[in-house]
Design a protein around this motif. Sequence first.
Motif, PDB file in Angstrom:
ATOM      1  N   GLU A 228      -4.182 -16.164 -45.429  1.00 43.45           N
ATOM      2  CA  GLU A 228      -2.494 -16.472 -44.737  1.00 43.45           C
ATOM      3  C   GLU A 228      -1.710 -15.289 -45.415  1.00 43.45           C
ATOM      4  OE1 GLU A 228      -1.143 -19.256 -47.163  1.00 43.45           O
ATOM      5  OE2 GLU A 228      -2.352 -21.360 -46.107  1.00 43.45           O
ATOM      6  N   TRP A 229      -0.346 -15.338 -44.782  1.00 44.08           N
ATOM      7  CA  TRP A 229       0.332 -13.824 -44.431  1.00 44.08           C
ATOM      8  C   TRP A 229       1.165 -13.524 -45.683  1.00 44.08           C
ATOM      9  CZ3 TRP A 229      -1.348 -10.240 -41.718  1.00 44.08           C
ATOM     10  CH2 TRP A 229      -1.626 -10.509 -40.431  1.00 44.08           C
ATOM     11  N   SER A 230       0.738 -12.202 -46.465  1.00 48.56           N
ATOM     12  CA  SER A 230       1.670 -11.624 -47.372  1.00 48.56           C
ATOM     13  C   SER A 230       2.138 -10.818 -47.627  1.00 48.56           C
ATOM     14  CB  SER A 230       0.538 -11.552 -49.316  1.00 48.56           C
ATOM     15  OG  SER A 230      -0.288 -10.602 -48.616  1.00 48.56           O
ATOM     16  N   ILE A 231       3.083 -10.196 -48.849  1.00 49.48           N
ATOM     17  CA  ILE A 231       3.789  -9.332 -48.206  1.00 49.48           C
ATOM     18  C   ILE A 231       2.732  -7.561 -48.093  1.00 49.48           C
ATOM     19  CG2 ILE A 231       5.317  -6.878 -49.548  1.00 49.48           C
ATOM     20  CD1 ILE A 231       6.518  -9.556 -49.810  1.00 49.48           C
ATOM     21  N   GLY A 232       1.817  -7.889 -49.053  1.00 54.18           N
ATOM     22  CA  GLY A 232       0.690  -6.844 -49.504  1.00 54.18           C
ATOM     23  C   GLY A 232      -0.065  -6.705 -47.565  1.00 54.18           C
ATOM     24  N   LEU A 233      -0.675  -8.005 -47.214  1.00 52.69           N
ATOM     25  CA  LEU A 233      -1.434  -8.312 -46.323  1.00 52.69           C
ATOM     26  C   LEU A 233      -0.656  -7.704 -45.277  1.00 52.69           C
ATOM     27  CD1 LEU A 233      -4.575  -8.628 -45.253  1.00 52.69           C
ATOM     28  CD2 LEU A 233      -3.611 -11.210 -44.788  1.00 52.69           C
ATOM     29  N   HIS A 234       0.511  -8.131 -44.738  1.00 55.36           N
ATOM     30  CA  HIS A 234       1.294  -7.639 -43.584  1.00 55.36           C
ATOM     31  C   HIS A 234       1.155  -5.667 -43.476  1.00 55.36           C
ATOM     32  CE1 HIS A 234       3.154  -9.985 -40.913  1.00 55.36           C
ATOM     33  NE2 HIS A 234       3.036 -10.931 -41.918  1.00 55.36           N
ATOM     34  N   ASP A 235       1.516  -4.782 -44.800  1.00 54.62           N
ATOM     35  CA  ASP A 235       1.387  -3.670 -45.026  1.00 54.62           C
ATOM     36  C   ASP A 235       0.252  -2.649 -45.066  1.00 54.62           C
ATOM     37  OD1 ASP A 235       3.233  -1.015 -45.795  1.00 54.62           O
ATOM     38  OD2 ASP A 235       0.844  -1.103 -47.267  1.00 54.62           O
ATOM     39  N   VAL A 236      -0.626  -3.403 -45.259  1.00 52.18           N
ATOM     40  CA  VAL A 236      -2.168  -3.099 -44.541  1.00 52.18           C
ATOM     41  C   VAL A 236      -2.099  -3.097 -43.408  1.00 52.18           C
ATOM     42  CG1 VAL A 236      -3.845  -5.409 -45.497  1.00 52.18           C
ATOM     43  CG2 VAL A 236      -4.952  -2.346 -45.771  1.00 52.18           C
ATOM     44  N   VAL A 237      -2.439  -4.321 -42.896  1.00 48.72           N
ATOM     45  CA  VAL A 237      -2.623  -4.766 -41.591  1.00 48.72           C
ATOM     46  C   VAL A 237      -1.448  -3.460 -40.369  1.00 48.72           C
ATOM     47  CG1 VAL A 237      -2.574  -6.487 -39.301  1.00 48.72           C
ATOM     48  CG2 VAL A 237      -3.566  -6.329 -41.360  1.00 48.72           C
ATOM     49  N   ASP A 238      -0.667  -3.607 -41.119  1.00 48.43           N
ATOM     50  CA  ASP A 238       0.720  -2.971 -40.113  1.00 48.43           C
ATOM     51  C   ASP A 238       0.183  -0.929 -39.904  1.00 48.43           C
ATOM     52  OD1 ASP A 238       2.172  -4.344 -39.305  1.00 48.43           O
ATOM     53  OD2 ASP A 238       4.018  -4.460 -41.036  1.00 48.43           O
ATOM     54  N   ARG A 239      -0.455  -0.848 -40.983  1.00 49.85           N
ATOM     55  CA  ARG A 239      -0.773   0.460 -41.232  1.00 49.85           C
ATOM     56  C   ARG A 239      -2.569   0.604 -40.268  1.00 49.85           C
ATOM     57  NH1 ARG A 239      -2.116   0.457 -47.414  1.00 49.85           N
ATOM     58  NH2 ARG A 239      -2.893   2.467 -47.067  1.00 49.85           N
ATOM     59  N   ALA A 240      -3.001  -0.186 -41.053  1.00 45.08           N
ATOM     60  CA  ALA A 240      -4.456  -0.507 -39.872  1.00 45.08           C
ATOM     61  C   ALA A 240      -3.979  -0.260 -38.497  1.00 45.08           C
ATOM     62  CB  ALA A 240      -5.484  -0.990 -39.642  1.00 45.08           C
ATOM     63  N   LYS A 241      -2.179  -1.075 -37.571  1.00 40.60           N
ATOM     64  CA  LYS A 241      -2.605  -1.181 -36.214  1.00 40.60           C
ATOM     65  C   LYS A 241      -1.833   0.585 -35.670  1.00 40.60           C
ATOM     66  CE  LYS A 241      -2.069  -5.824 -35.187  1.00 40.60           C
ATOM     67  NZ  LYS A 241      -1.220  -6.863 -34.925  1.00 40.60           N
ATOM     68  N   ALA A 242      -1.797   1.346 -36.874  1.00 41.65           N
ATOM     69  CA  ALA A 242      -0.519   2.424 -36.448  1.00 41.65           C
ATOM     70  C   ALA A 242      -1.212   4.234 -36.469  1.00 41.65           C
ATOM     71  CB  ALA A 242       0.618   2.414 -38.218  1.00 41.65           C
ATOM     72  N   LEU A 243      -2.961   3.435 -36.593  1.00 44.95           N
ATOM     73  CA  LEU A 243      -3.619   4.171 -37.073  1.00 44.95           C
ATOM     74  C   LEU A 243      -3.605   4.694 -35.502  1.00 44.95           C
ATOM     75  CD1 LEU A 243      -6.296   3.217 -39.726  1.00 44.95           C
ATOM     76  CD2 LEU A 243      -5.402   4.826 -39.168  1.00 44.95           C
ATOM     77  N   LYS A 244      -4.597   5.851 -35.275  1.00 46.80           N
ATOM     78  CA  LYS A 244      -5.064   6.372 -34.101  1.00 46.80           C
ATOM     79  C   LYS A 244      -6.158   5.722 -32.462  1.00 46.80           C
ATOM     80  CE  LYS A 244      -3.149  11.212 -33.638  1.00 46.80           C
ATOM     81  NZ  LYS A 244      -3.345  12.146 -33.377  1.00 46.80           N
ATOM     82  N   ARG A 245      -5.480   4.933 -31.692  1.00 46.14           N
ATOM     83  CA  ARG A 245      -6.908   3.871 -31.702  1.00 46.14           C
ATOM     84  C   ARG A 245      -6.403   4.551 -29.667  1.00 46.14           C
ATOM     85  NH1 ARG A 245      -7.117  -0.954 -32.822  1.00 46.14           N
ATOM     86  NH2 ARG A 245      -6.103  -0.543 -35.185  1.00 46.14           N
ATOM     87  N   PRO A 246      -7.664   3.850 -28.835  1.00 43.96           N
ATOM     88  CA  PRO A 246      -7.844   3.896 -27.234  1.00 43.96           C
ATOM     89  C   PRO A 246      -6.730   2.960 -27.548  1.00 43.96           C
ATOM     90  CG  PRO A 246     -10.334   4.206 -28.791  1.00 43.96           C
ATOM     91  CD  PRO A 246      -9.380   4.163 -30.057  1.00 43.96           C
ATOM     92  N   ILE A 247      -6.319   2.859 -26.054  1.00 42.31           N
ATOM     93  CA  ILE A 247      -5.261   1.322 -25.900  1.00 42.31           C
ATOM     94  C   ILE A 247      -6.098   0.696 -25.659  1.00 42.31           C
ATOM     95  CG2 ILE A 247      -4.062   0.736 -23.564  1.00 42.31           C
ATOM     96  CD1 ILE A 247      -3.574   3.727 -23.267  1.00 42.31           C
ATOM     97  N   ARG A 248      -7.657   0.484 -25.095  1.00 42.10           N
ATOM     98  CA  ARG A 248      -8.190  -0.698 -25.297  1.00 42.10           C
ATOM     99  C   ARG A 248      -9.315  -0.822 -26.216  1.00 42.10           C
ATOM    100  NH1 ARG A 248     -10.352  -0.377 -18.608  1.00 42.10           N
ATOM    101  NH2 ARG A 248      -8.610   0.071 -18.151  1.00 42.10           N
ATOM    102  N   GLY A 249      -8.715  -0.870 -27.310  1.00 42.79           N
ATOM    103  CA  GLY A 249      -9.524  -0.678 -28.517  1.00 42.79           C
ATOM    104  C   GLY A 249      -9.374  -2.087 -29.286  1.00 42.79           C
ATOM    105  N   LEU A 250     -10.350  -3.136 -29.083  1.00 43.00           N
ATOM    106  CA  LEU A 250     -10.784  -4.170 -29.539  1.00 43.00           C
ATOM    107  C   LEU A 250     -10.516  -4.114 -30.955  1.00 43.00           C
ATOM    108  CD1 LEU A 250     -13.569  -5.739 -27.091  1.00 43.00           C
ATOM    109  CD2 LEU A 250     -10.100  -5.739 -26.580  1.00 43.00           C
TER     110      LEU A 250
END
Length: 333
Positions: A228-250
């Motif tokens: 379930e979402w927590s402040i810490g989990l939200h933060d780490v997922v947002d940082r992961a999504k901000a990494l450079k990635r191909p548009i179609r990266g799954l």
Amino acid sequence: MGRRRTNNLDLPPHMQIKHGAYYFVGRDKKWIRLSEDKALALAKWAELEGEIPFPPNEEKPIKGSLGELIMRYMIEIAPHKAKSTYQGNKLEAENLKKVFSKVQARAVLPTHIAKYLDTRGITSQVRANREIALLSHIYTYGMRWGVVNSNPCIGVAKHKEKGRDRYIMDNEFEGVKNIASELIAIVMDMAYITALRKGDILSLKLEQVTDEGIWIKQNKTGAKQLYEWSIGLHDVVDRAKALKRPIRGLYLFCTRQGKPYSDSGFKAMWNRVQVKWAEQGGSRFTFHDIRAKALTDAKNLGMDAQSLAGHSSAAMTEHYIKQREFKRVIPLK
């Protein structure tokens, strides 16, 4: 008599490979898709043919021998295990076959198992234990298949193993993050917050990140969890999504080609960070030690460490925690 095979000589009769997948081609010329994975394809081939396939470059195992039993297990059972476990089993099976391949499976006694443990233990007691553990599992299937009547591994004392007791202090954890790449630092935080294994983190797909939280089915145990979402989990997922990635990266963590990081590729990056950390005077630790730290800290905070780990029993969780627990002591002066 069918035509002699001119290519793919390592495949058994009636098996063909086409467009990266293996097929069973019967006498009716009907193509039955088996799998893209060769080991799984061989297992399905064995079900269809009713016999055990063996590579043409290997000697055909003796009927009723332990070598034959090991081969059947490695074709029908082992491929369905977690990838890392299967890879380990292949190495363990090869070592077992060097000693037992031509021995009749029914002729093996507990004294033979003990002798193997003693001899193999000279070079590696831990590997000796793991190989006999695999052999014991092979025998349980041998009894199920009617090949043997008993398991000679049962009751034979293994070598005593010292549990790993490395606990990562908070300053060590942050110190490694500070010298690591952004990717490694984020993966470390994900591992600590969730106590997930490396393989589960690297295979995490974006579709598993939902409004409710992150859905996980552990590769090793099959345990299903919703983080379930927590402040810490939200933060780490947002940082992961901000990494450079191909548009179609799954995948949440992916390479420039959009593919998940391989175990060997990530291990190489992790080792470089640990070497750098050691050069600065730090004490090295494994990535798996992060999971142990997470579970230990969770227990100390009064949380449900077993649920966090996804273990089926409290004893399994205690195995991680017991060796790493410590007491803070106030000095006399």
